[in-house]
Design an enzyme around this catalytic site. Structure first.
Site, PDB file in Angstrom:
ATOM      1  N   TYR A 139      71.818  34.898  37.033  1.00 28.16           N
ATOM      2  CA  TYR A 139      71.758  35.184  38.465  1.00 28.16           C
ATOM      3  C   TYR A 139      72.925  36.081  38.882  1.00 28.16           C
ATOM      4  CZ  TYR A 139      72.199  34.521  43.497  1.00 28.16           C
ATOM      5  OH  TYR A 139      72.344  34.731  44.846  1.00 28.16           O
ATOM      6  N   LYS A 143      72.725  40.127  39.886  1.00 34.47           N
ATOM      7  CA  LYS A 143      73.100  40.530  41.246  1.00 34.47           C
ATOM      8  C   LYS A 143      74.267  41.517  41.208  1.00 34.47           C
ATOM      9  CE  LYS A 143      71.825  38.661  44.777  1.00 34.47           C
ATOM     10  NZ  LYS A 143      70.803  39.018  45.775  1.00 34.47           N
TER      11      LYS A 143
END
Length: 172
Positions: A139, A143
């Site tokens: 994650y 990002k």
């Protein structure tokens, strides 16, 4: 003249609150939704539901026509999952949306990022100069890649990107 806003992740917790706020401020709002029924159940006919996902460039281009502001809140979030899915949504989907927004000449592209890009366990106050951290989590890493590309496009091409990293403070 009515301002037109395009929201990804509009059926999520933060996205739904943002969408309601934009509606209350008089914006024409378009919500990108993989599940149009969910968007309609939340907002009825107060928004235009754009059915599709972040990697459907024809849907993005059509949805962004005449848009002033893009609020990109959609993401694959979590501690576990397939790396390719995190990268498909958080990196590839974001970059497809950036490309479509640049083509549409939007006035502002607001990207909801995460403190996970610099690591979640910190003892010091962070600033824009705090280095990215590869925490090993798909994650945060995906990002962070998207963030760096938005910043690069801003520096090199004048892309009107803004990156937000919301901070949750819990006092007990």
């Amino acid at each position: 003249m009515t301002q037109v806003s395009f929201v990804t992740g509009g059926t999520g917790f933060i996205g739904a609150a943002l969408t309601e706020r934009l509606i209350s401020e008089g914006h024409e709002v378009r919500v990108l939704a993989r599940n149009p029924e969910k968007a309609r159940s939340l907002f009825g006919d107060r928004v235009t539901v754009v059915t599709g996902d972040l990697l459907d460039t024809s849907v993005l281009r059509a949805g962004l026509e005449g848009v002033d502001y893009v609020f990109h809140l959609a993401a694959m979030v979590g501690d576990y999952g397939l790396k390719k899915e995190f990268y498909r949504v958080n990196r590839d989907g974001t970059l497809a949306l950036v490309d479509a927004a640049a083509t549409a000449s939007v006035a502002r592209f607001i990207y909801m990022s995460s403190n996970a890009v610099i690591g979640m366990k910190r003892e010091k106050i962070t600033t824009e100069a705090t280095p990215y951290s590869n925490t090993g989590g798909h994650y945060g890493t995906s990002k962070g890649i998207a963030e760096r590309e938005i910043l690069r496009r801003h520096r090199e091409e004048g892309f009107p990107g803004v990156i937000l990293r919301p901070l949750s403070l819990i006092h007990i």
